[in-house]
Design a protein around this motif. Structure first.
Motif, mmCIF file in Angstrom:
data_model
loop_
_atom_site.group_PDB
_atom_site.id
_atom_site.type_symbol
_atom_site.label_atom_id
_atom_site.label_comp_id
_atom_site.label_asym_id
_atom_site.label_seq_id
_atom_site.Cartn_x
_atom_site.Cartn_y
_atom_site.Cartn_z
ATOM 1 N N ASP A 1 0.840 -1.206 0.000
ATOM 2 C CA ASP A 1 0.000 0.000 0.000
ATOM 3 C C ASP A 1 0.872 1.253 0.000
ATOM 4 O O ASP A 1 0.644 2.200 -0.771
ATOM 5 C CB ASP A 1 -0.899 0.004 1.233
ATOM 6 N N LYS A 2 1.892 1.190 0.871
ATOM 7 C CA LYS A 2 2.748 2.366 1.009
ATOM 8 C C LYS A 2 3.444 2.670 -0.318
ATOM 9 O O LYS A 2 3.458 3.830 -0.791
ATOM 10 C CB LYS A 2 3.807 2.090 2.088
ATOM 11 N N GLN A 3 3.963 1.571 -0.894
ATOM 12 C CA GLN A 3 4.677 1.767 -2.163
ATOM 13 C C GLN A 3 3.725 2.248 -3.247
ATOM 14 O O GLN A 3 4.076 3.105 -4.076
ATOM 15 C CB GLN A 3 5.351 0.471 -2.579
ATOM 16 N N ALA A 4 2.477 1.741 -3.208
ATOM 17 C CA ALA A 4 1.504 2.168 -4.218
ATOM 18 C C ALA A 4 1.223 3.654 -4.087
ATOM 19 O O ALA A 4 1.232 4.405 -5.087
ATOM 20 C CB ALA A 4 0.221 1.359 -4.054
ATOM 21 N N THR A 5 1.008 4.091 -2.831
ATOM 22 C CA THR A 5 0.718 5.532 -2.663
ATOM 23 C C THR A 5 1.931 6.357 -3.040
ATOM 24 O O THR A 5 1.798 7.396 -3.712
ATOM 25 C CB THR A 5 0.307 5.836 -1.201
ATOM 26 N N GLU A 6 3.118 5.855 -2.645
ATOM 27 C CA GLU A 6 4.324 6.612 -2.975
ATOM 28 C C GLU A 6 4.505 6.726 -4.487
ATOM 29 O O GLU A 6 4.782 7.811 -5.026
ATOM 30 C CB GLU A 6 5.556 5.937 -2.358
ATOM 31 N N SER A 7 4.323 5.593 -5.139
ATOM 32 C CA SER A 7 4.545 5.624 -6.588
ATOM 33 C C SER A 7 3.466 6.469 -7.272
ATOM 34 O O SER A 7 3.739 7.173 -8.247
ATOM 35 C CB SER A 7 4.564 4.216 -7.161
ATOM 36 N N GLN A 8 2.262 6.409 -6.665
ATOM 37 C CA GLN A 8 1.175 7.229 -7.205
ATOM 38 C C GLN A 8 1.567 8.711 -7.122
ATOM 39 O O GLN A 8 1.451 9.472 -8.101
ATOM 40 C CB GLN A 8 -0.099 6.950 -6.392
ATOM 41 N N ALA A 9 2.063 9.067 -5.921
ATOM 42 C CA ALA A 9 2.452 10.467 -5.696
ATOM 43 C C ALA A 9 3.562 10.861 -6.664
ATOM 44 O O ALA A 9 3.519 11.955 -7.290
ATOM 45 C CB ALA A 9 2.921 10.645 -4.255
ATOM 46 N N ALA A 10 4.532 9.946 -6.798
ATOM 47 C CA ALA A 10 5.660 10.234 -7.680
ATOM 48 C C ALA A 10 5.172 10.422 -9.116
ATOM 49 O O ALA A 10 5.619 11.338 -9.823
ATOM 50 C CB ALA A 10 6.669 9.105 -7.614
ATOM 51 N N ARG A 11 4.226 9.552 -9.478
ATOM 52 C CA ARG A 11 3.706 9.617 -10.849
ATOM 53 C C ARG A 11 2.999 10.971 -11.077
ATOM 54 O O ARG A 11 3.205 11.647 -12.090
ATOM 55 C CB ARG A 11 2.754 8.454 -11.081
ATOM 56 N N VAL A 12 2.186 11.322 -10.087
ATOM 57 C CA VAL A 12 1.458 12.598 -10.203
ATOM 58 C C VAL A 12 2.453 13.744 -10.347
ATOM 59 O O VAL A 12 2.307 14.631 -11.216
ATOM 60 C CB VAL A 12 0.529 12.776 -8.988
ATOM 61 N N GLN A 13 3.474 13.693 -9.514
ATOM 62 C CA GLN A 13 4.492 14.749 -9.529
ATOM 63 C C GLN A 13 5.146 14.833 -10.911
ATOM 64 O O GLN A 13 5.219 15.918 -11.503
ATOM 65 C CB GLN A 13 5.543 14.407 -8.456
ATOM 66 N N ILE A 14 5.533 13.619 -11.381
ATOM 67 C CA ILE A 14 6.220 13.579 -12.678
ATOM 68 C C ILE A 14 5.295 14.086 -13.773
ATOM 69 O O ILE A 14 5.683 14.873 -14.647
ATOM 70 C CB ILE A 14 6.719 12.154 -12.974
ATOM 71 N N GLU A 15 4.025 13.687 -13.687
ATOM 72 C CA GLU A 15 3.062 14.120 -14.705
ATOM 73 C C GLU A 15 2.899 15.647 -14.695
ATOM 74 O O GLU A 15 2.848 16.306 -15.746
ATOM 75 C CB GLU A 15 1.710 13.442 -14.464
ATOM 76 N N GLU A 16 2.840 16.134 -13.425
ATOM 77 C CA GLU A 16 2.724 17.586 -13.311
ATOM 78 C C GLU A 16 3.929 18.272 -13.949
ATOM 79 O O GLU A 16 3.782 19.223 -14.745
ATOM 80 C CB GLU A 16 2.600 17.981 -11.842
ATOM 81 N N ASP A 17 5.115 17.765 -13.615
ATOM 82 C CA ASP A 17 6.343 18.332 -14.168
ATOM 83 C C ASP A 17 6.311 18.277 -15.691
ATOM 84 O O ASP A 17 6.613 19.276 -16.378
ATOM 85 C CB ASP A 17 7.569 17.545 -13.680
ATOM 86 N N LEU A 18 5.920 17.059 -16.142
ATOM 87 C CA LEU A 18 5.919 16.870 -17.594
ATOM 88 C C LEU A 18 4.946 17.825 -18.272
ATOM 89 O O LEU A 18 5.269 18.450 -19.282
ATOM 90 C CB LEU A 18 5.561 15.420 -17.932
ATOM 91 N N SER A 19 3.752 17.959 -17.682
ATOM 92 C CA SER A 19 2.777 18.838 -18.347
ATOM 93 C C SER A 19 3.245 20.300 -18.302
ATOM 94 O O SER A 19 3.012 21.071 -19.258
ATOM 95 C CB SER A 19 1.384 18.652 -17.754
ATOM 96 N N ALA A 20 3.929 20.624 -17.162
ATOM 97 C CA ALA A 20 4.465 21.992 -17.090
ATOM 98 C C ALA A 20 5.497 22.211 -18.189
ATOM 99 O O ALA A 20 5.468 23.236 -18.910
ATOM 100 C CB ALA A 20 5.096 22.211 -15.714
#
Lengths: 177, 249
Positions: A103-122
């Protein structure tokens, strides 16, 4: 000891059947008493207590060993039960840890993915902006070139330099089209 | 033909004492009695000297004899009979070894003399009477009065019971004595046939095979009888002792 020769010398008187010869009774009884009392004393004082003790000791050893074996079996059964319980607990705990970690890794990776997506879209937005600016600049250059080219072509064709306003209007017309 | 009774002859080896006009001598019979008791004692004490938990052959034999007599007493008299265990065990071993030693050629059979068997039987009889009276008092004589007998034939029944009780040492001793005596005489007679026939030339030697086979068979039978009579003597002793322990009819 019972030599046959001794017999012939002795049987001189009237022949008596030996077991019924009362002359020998006293000697036989005397020695029987001594021998039997000796045997009885030796048996009751030494031999029988010793054999009895050996047999009792063996019986006791066997029953003690059986009791010890039963005790050891109970102990090993208890150990097996404890082991199985510990195993079950450990398994449950491992399951819990695994779930938690997942669960922890899923949330972490989710957060990381969101972050990366945000960066990428920026980055994408920035890139798009740059492209648009570059395109605009390029288009402006294209227009300048077109105006100059038009002027030069017209001048070459008719030998008259056209008016800048007319060239601009014509280029604008062409670009629009 | 050799005298088949000669083997029962008592031979004086040396005189010991004179008591009340009776000469006490160390005889061949006494020598074999000494041999028997020393043999029994020596065997039982040496075979059990190691007190091994896992017994060897000799110790097994000693334990076997112990348990054999103990179970005989236990099955006939119950647990209380074990107080007579040393006595019964001594009787059994003495009779058994005397019987077995007597089967060896040139030896003397102590139990083939009625005075010995009578003395042993009387020791049992007196033990029964003395212990019975000492333990149960007059109640011991209830042995002779069976319950549930009509009063008018009671005197007759009591008479028969007393008579059978008194004749016990006779049958007890004569049984052993007669078995040993008869067995040894039979063996001797058949054995002497062998030597008689053997002296008659070739045909005689050939036919001497028959009594030889007979002697072999009889020796095996006498081995059985030697053990069986010792056992019978012992079990009768136990049955009589049971009356002293439990005189109720």
């Amino acid at each position: 000891m019972a030599t046959p020769t001794a017999h012939t010398e002795q049987a001189s008187g009237p022949k008596v059947f030996p077991p019924f010869n009362s002359e020998t009774f006293a000697s036989q009884l005397f020695w029987l008493a001594i021998c039997f009392i000796f045997l009885f004393v030796m048996m009751s004082k030494f031999a029988l207590p010793r054999i009895g003790a050996i047999i009792d000791d063996r019986q006791k050893r066997i029953s003690d060993d059986l009791a010890a074996a039963a005790k050891a079996k109970a102990a090993s059964d208890a150990a097996v039960a404890a082991y199985e319980q510990a195993l079950a607990e450990a398994r449950g705990r491992a399951q819990a840890i695994a779930n938690e970690t997942r669960d922890k890794q899923a949330t972490e990776s989710q957060a990381a993915r969101v972050q990366i997506e945000e960066d990428l879209s920026a980055k994408l937005a920035a890139a798009e902006k740059t492209i648009a600016a570059t395109k605009q600049a390029a288009m402006a250059n294209v227009r300048g070139i077109a105006v100059d080219a038009t002027k030069a072509i017209v001048e070459k064709l008719i030998g008259v330099s056209p008016a800048d306003a007319a060239v601009d209007a014509a280029v604008n017309e062409a670009l629009k089209g | 033909m050799a005298d088949p009774v000669q083997q029962f002859e008592i031979v004086k080896l040396f005189p010991v004492a004179k008591i009340g006009g009776q000469e006490i001598a160390f005889t061949n019979s006494a020598a074999f009695m000494v041999l028997a008791v020393v043999g029994i004692t020596g065997f039982l004490l040496t075979s059990t000297a190691r007190r091994a938990v896992v017994p060897g052959r000799m110790q097994s034999l000693a334990e076997l004899s112990y348990e054999f007599v103990a179970s005989t007493i236990g099955s006939t008299t119950g647990k209380e009979g074990m107080r007579f265990f040393p006595f019964v065990f001594s009787l059994f071993m003495f009779v058994l070894v005397a019987n077995l030693v007597g089967l060896v050629p040139y030896t003397f059979t102590v139990t083939s003399h009625i005075i010995i068997t009578v003395a042993l039987a009387m020791s049992v009889f007196l033990t029964v009477v003395v212990y019975g009276v000492w333990k149960h008092g007059l109640h011991f004589f209830g042995l002779f009065v069976p319950k549930g007998i009509p009063i008018f034939i009671l005197p007759l029944i009591v008479f028969i019971e007393v008579l059978s009780f008194i004749s016990r040492p006779i049958s007890h001793s004569v049984r052993l004595f007669a078995n040993m005596l008869a067995g040894h005489i039979t063996l001797k007679v058949f054995a002497s046939f062998i030597t008689l026939l053997g002296g008659l030339g070739a045909v005689g030697i050939a036919s001497a095979v028959l009594p030889l086979a007979m002697v072999i068979g009889l020796t095996a039978l006498e081995l059985l009888v030697a053990f069986l009579q010792a056992y019978v003597f012992t079990i009768l002793t136990c049955i009589y002792l049971n009356d002293a322990l439990h005189p109720g009819h």
